[in-house]
Scaffold this active site. Structure first.
Site, short mmCIF file in Angstrom:
data_model
loop_
_atom_site.label_atom_id
_atom_site.label_comp_id
_atom_site.label_asym_id
_atom_site.label_seq_id
_atom_site.Cartn_x
_atom_site.Cartn_y
_atom_site.Cartn_z
N LYS A 92 0.78 -1.27 0.04
CA LYS A 92 0.10 -0.02 0.00
C LYS A 92 0.84 1.22 -0.05
CE LYS A 92 0.76 1.62 4.30
NZ LYS A 92 1.34 2.98 4.59
N ALA A 97 3.36 -1.16 4.17
CA ALA A 97 2.40 -2.36 4.75
C ALA A 97 3.06 -3.60 4.43
CB ALA A 97 1.08 -1.81 4.50
N ASP A 103 -2.89 -1.00 9.41
CA ASP A 103 -3.08 -1.01 7.96
C ASP A 103 -3.80 -2.40 7.60
OD1 ASP A 103 -1.66 1.33 7.82
OD2 ASP A 103 0.06 0.31 7.52
O1 C5P Z 1 -1.23 -0.34 14.10
P1 C5P Z 1 0.49 -0.62 13.98
O2 C5P Z 1 0.82 -1.85 14.79
O3 C5P Z 1 0.84 -0.69 12.58
O4 C5P Z 1 1.10 0.62 14.39
C1 C5P Z 1 2.21 0.56 15.06
C2 C5P Z 1 2.64 1.86 15.79
O5 C5P Z 1 2.65 3.11 14.92
C3 C5P Z 1 1.71 2.20 16.85
O6 C5P Z 1 2.12 1.57 18.08
C4 C5P Z 1 1.83 3.71 16.74
O7 C5P Z 1 3.17 4.08 17.63
C5 C5P Z 1 2.01 4.12 15.54
N1 C5P Z 1 0.67 4.45 15.06
C6 C5P Z 1 0.08 5.53 15.49
N2 C5P Z 1 -1.17 5.93 14.91
C7 C5P Z 1 -1.76 5.21 14.00
C8 C5P Z 1 -1.09 3.90 13.44
C9 C5P Z 1 0.04 3.59 14.20
O8 C5P Z 1 0.48 6.32 16.38
N3 C5P Z 1 -3.04 5.42 13.55
#
Ligand code: C5P
Length: 293
Positions: free
Chosen positions: A6, A96, A132
């Site tokens: 993505k 992603a 994602d």
């Molecule tokens: O959801 P994911 O595991 O991809 O997120 C990894 C990190 O990225 C989260 O722990 C956070 O620190 C940051 N993040 C965020 N806000 C989002 C998505 C991700 O702060 N909407």
């Protein structure tokens, strides 16, 4: 099963929430750089091949393995599954890659086990694995809010030619969000603003307007951590790209080309320059995780 990378064509990051995430307004766009995953009943195992396979974690933190375990827990199915992964999506690159593997593992195990879960239940499992992952299930082009889980398909015409400039090494997503928070605490806000120009360009099938409208609130933070990416952005535009931006939290740079021939020309010229180890040509939008695809 194939699952695409993505890009974020637009990314507005809101303030830090109490749960450690940020509210987003983003336009996701799935492109034709795809990982492949196969699952078979057997002893639980993971084999990884393909580009930069050595960079993919093999332990319990691997998102494909986490997806298998989560779905098994939620459905009572036997988690004994042998997973084989062929990587093409840049690892830790802001495209992603791990989330795509999680989405593909969910769909593949759902089919293998015949769980009968609804789309909403699969999407809920996807969000538990990462922000994602729900988009990686659906693919295409979508406007997303919340952490990225509230998805609305975007009316988009045409097919867009992209170059993905893969950097040396990855960037940690939490580190880039943390850098953004630090910059906002100490300096003027750097806001991508409204997604309307991106949505209008997509609706009209206008690559030049899309190139001008690309924007990402995480880009200044990613550039602060990886100043070499600035050269990639400038070089891609100098070589004929209509626009270029850091993909998500980076360090992959996505450049929009006016056509496939120009994309190939840019991809041939970028590798070896500062901030670009190799370059991939892709097109979008493409569908998300697909059985047999
Ligand atoms: O959801 P994911 O595991 O991809 O997120 C990894 C990190 O990225 C989260 O722990 C956070 O620190 C940051 N993040 C965020 N806000 C989002 C998505 C991700 O702060 N909407």
């Amino acid at each position: 099963m194939r699952v695409p990378a993505k890009l974020n064509l637009h990314l507005t990051v809101g303030p830090l929430r109490d749960d450690g995430f940020h509210d987003l307004v983003t336009v996701f766009h799935a492109v034709s750089v795809c990982d492949e995953i196969t699952v078979e009943r057997g002893e639980a195992s993971l084999v990884v091949e393909g580009d930069d396979a050595d960079l993919v974690p093999r332990d319990g933190s691997n998102l494909a393995l986490r997806a298998v375990r989560l779905l098994a827990d939620r459905t009572g199915c036997d988690p004994g599954v042998a997973v084989r992964l062929v990587k093409r999506i840049p690892v830790a690159g802001g495209c992603a890659g791990g989330s795509a593997d999680a989405a593909a593992a969910l769909v593949a195990c759902d089919a293998l086990w015949g769980t009968g879960l609804s789309r909403a239940e699969l999407a809920d499992a996807a969000l538990a694995l990462g922000s994602d992952v729900p988009f990686c299930l659906s693919g295409g082009t979508a406007l997303a809010t919340g952490r990225g889980e509230h998805l609305t398909p975007v009316l988009s015409s045409g097919r867009y030619a992209w170059v993905l400039a893969v950097a040396d090494g990855g960037l940690s997503t939490p580190a880039v969000y943390g850098e953004l928070d630090r910059r906002r605490a100490t300096g003027p806000p750097e806001l991508a603003g409204d997604p309307a120009p991106v949505l209008t360009a997509l609706r009209g099938g206008d690559p030049a307007a899309l190139g001008r409208a690309l924007s990402n609130d995480l880009q200044p933070a990613a550039l602060a951590l990886r100043p070499d990416l600035r050269t990639v952005l400038e070089t891609a535009v100098g070589l004929g790209a209509l626009g270029a931006l850091v993909s998500g939290s980076g360090p992959t740079v996505a450049a929009l080309a006016p056509d496939a021939a120009t994309a190939h020309r840019i991809a041939a010229a970028l590798p070896g320059r500062s901030g670009c180890r190799r370059a991939l040509v892709a097109h979008g939008p493409v569908p998300g995780a697909q059985v047999g695809g």
